[in-house]
Scaffold this motif. Structure first.
Motif, PDB file in Angstrom:
ATOM      1  N   HIS A 207       3.394  -5.624   5.937  1.00  0.00           N
ATOM      2  CA  HIS A 207       2.776  -6.932   5.689  1.00  0.00           C
ATOM      3  C   HIS A 207       1.569  -7.201   6.576  1.00  0.00           C
ATOM      4  O   HIS A 207       1.203  -8.362   6.793  1.00  0.00           O
ATOM      5  CB  HIS A 207       3.822  -8.027   5.876  1.00  0.00           C
ATOM      6  N   ASP A 208       0.954  -6.141   7.081  1.00  0.00           N
ATOM      7  CA  ASP A 208      -0.277  -6.303   7.865  1.00  0.00           C
ATOM      8  C   ASP A 208      -1.418  -6.538   6.880  1.00  0.00           C
ATOM      9  O   ASP A 208      -1.798  -5.649   6.122  1.00  0.00           O
ATOM     10  CB  ASP A 208      -0.545  -5.055   8.710  1.00  0.00           C
ATOM     11  N   LEU A 209      -1.985  -7.743   6.890  1.00  0.00           N
ATOM     12  CA  LEU A 209      -3.013  -8.097   5.919  1.00  0.00           C
ATOM     13  C   LEU A 209      -4.342  -7.409   6.213  1.00  0.00           C
ATOM     14  O   LEU A 209      -5.018  -6.916   5.312  1.00  0.00           O
ATOM     15  CB  LEU A 209      -3.218  -9.619   5.899  1.00  0.00           C
ATOM     16  N   GLY A 210      -4.737  -7.379   7.483  1.00  0.00           N
ATOM     17  CA  GLY A 210      -6.034  -6.824   7.842  1.00  0.00           C
ATOM     18  C   GLY A 210      -6.058  -5.308   7.869  1.00  0.00           C
ATOM     19  O   GLY A 210      -7.111  -4.690   7.655  1.00  0.00           O
ATOM     20  N   CYS A 211      -4.923  -4.706   8.177  1.00  0.00           N
ATOM     21  CA  CYS A 211      -4.808  -3.238   8.256  1.00  0.00           C
ATOM     22  C   CYS A 211      -3.705  -2.813   7.285  1.00  0.00           C
ATOM     23  O   CYS A 211      -2.705  -2.223   7.669  1.00  0.00           O
ATOM     24  CB  CYS A 211      -4.494  -2.790   9.677  1.00  0.00           C
ATOM     25  N   ASN A 216      -4.757   1.875   4.514  1.00  0.00           N
ATOM     26  CA  ASN A 216      -4.319   3.101   5.177  1.00  0.00           C
ATOM     27  C   ASN A 216      -4.147   4.265   4.197  1.00  0.00           C
ATOM     28  O   ASN A 216      -4.395   5.419   4.551  1.00  0.00           O
ATOM     29  CB  ASN A 216      -3.038   2.845   5.965  1.00  0.00           C
ATOM     30  N   LYS A 217      -3.740   3.966   2.981  1.00  0.00           N
ATOM     31  CA  LYS A 217      -3.623   5.022   1.967  1.00  0.00           C
ATOM     32  C   LYS A 217      -5.003   5.602   1.635  1.00  0.00           C
ATOM     33  O   LYS A 217      -5.164   6.816   1.479  1.00  0.00           O
ATOM     34  CB  LYS A 217      -2.952   4.468   0.715  1.00  0.00           C
ATOM     35  N   LYS A 218      -5.999   4.722   1.530  1.00  0.00           N
ATOM     36  CA  LYS A 218      -7.369   5.188   1.285  1.00  0.00           C
ATOM     37  C   LYS A 218      -7.874   6.023   2.458  1.00  0.00           C
ATOM     38  O   LYS A 218      -8.557   7.036   2.276  1.00  0.00           O
ATOM     39  CB  LYS A 218      -8.292   3.989   1.058  1.00  0.00           C
TER      40      LYS A 218
END
Length: 259
Positions: A207-211, A216-218
């Motif tokens: 639930h990290d909105l900014g990260c 992270n998948k990209k």
């Protein structure tokens, strides 16, 4: 030109060198719940970024490269020829950019709760937070950060820990805090990820909105040799809310690497 300064640092444990890099308005104690487990497997080096904790600051408009050179200075002082470099948040931008600049010194990289490939709106949102801080003061804007960093359940049941984190932000020089926040907001390392050849572990909260997991998948798709782990139910402060899981993932990842 080398503009590095001698930052405060600590060393504990035995084994391969593991350098841990904290984020905005924090200090080396950001890793305090993770280090006990890690130090059973590694020589753990933690430090305060310039202008944070016990580290000095010579000028308050330093940049990302200055922070990279500070890390290289710590590596030199610690007398380790190579190491694993793990960063959280802003630290997760310093680590891969250090690896790009000093690949011969880098064994692997950990990108924890960090981001690349932001949309224009993502960046605009961050810059609006900074603008609000500049207009109204950092302390009055902390509630925005608190709910981005911690889950509601953790806030409700760990008031002392949350209070300590916010106090740390308030006690950081405001100019330094805003400067590192701007470095974090304006750094876009996505084009550089394809040039990183060292093994990378990407670790972020569900639930990290900014990260976010999507960011992270990209990022993982751009890095030649990467592994991604999404920690369930947490936001940005994974070092505090899920230290056991963070430590276990780092240990498992590094222990499987072949050199």
């Amino acid at each position: 030109m080398n503009n590095s300064i001698d930052c405060h640092y600590s060393i504990i444990g035995k084994g391969p060198a593991l350098f841990l890099i904290h984020g905005i308005g924090a200090a080396e104690d950001a890793w305090r719940f993770v280090v006990p487990k890690l130090s059973k497997h590694f020589t753990v080096i933690t430090y305060d970024l310039r202008g944070h904790g016990k580290s000095p600051v010579t000028h308050k408009n330093f940049n990302l490269n200055d922070l990279i050179m500070d890390l290289e200075r710590i590596r030199e002082l610690s007398k380790f020829e190579k190491g694993h470099f793990v960063g959280h948040s802003l630290g997760g931008m310093i680590a891969p950019m250090y690896a790009k600049k000093f690949p011969e010194k880098t064994l692997s990289i950990g990108l924890l709760s960090t981001v690349a490939g932001r949309s224009n709106q993502d960046t605009k949102n961050l810059l609006n937070v900074i603008k609000n801080m500049e207009l109204n003061g950092i302390e009055k804007t902390l509630s925005t950060l608190t709910t981005r960093w911690f889950t509601d359940n953790f806030i409700n049941h760990n008031k002392d820990i949350v209070k300590r984190r916010l106090k740390q932000v308030i006690e950081t020089d405001p100019e330094v805090f805003l400067n590192v926040f701007k470095i974090y907001a304006k750094t876009e390392m996505f084009p550089d990820l394809k040039n990183i050849t060292k093994p990378c572990l990407l670790l972020t909260g569900e639930h990290d909105l900014g990260c976010s997991p999507n960011h992270n998948k990209k990022m993982a798709n751009e890095i030649i040799n990467s592994k991604i782990v999404i920690l369930s139910k947490v936001k940005h402060s994974i070092l505090i809310e899920q230290p056991h899981e963070v430590a276990e993932n780092l240990i498992n990842f590094i222990s499987k690497l072949k050199f």
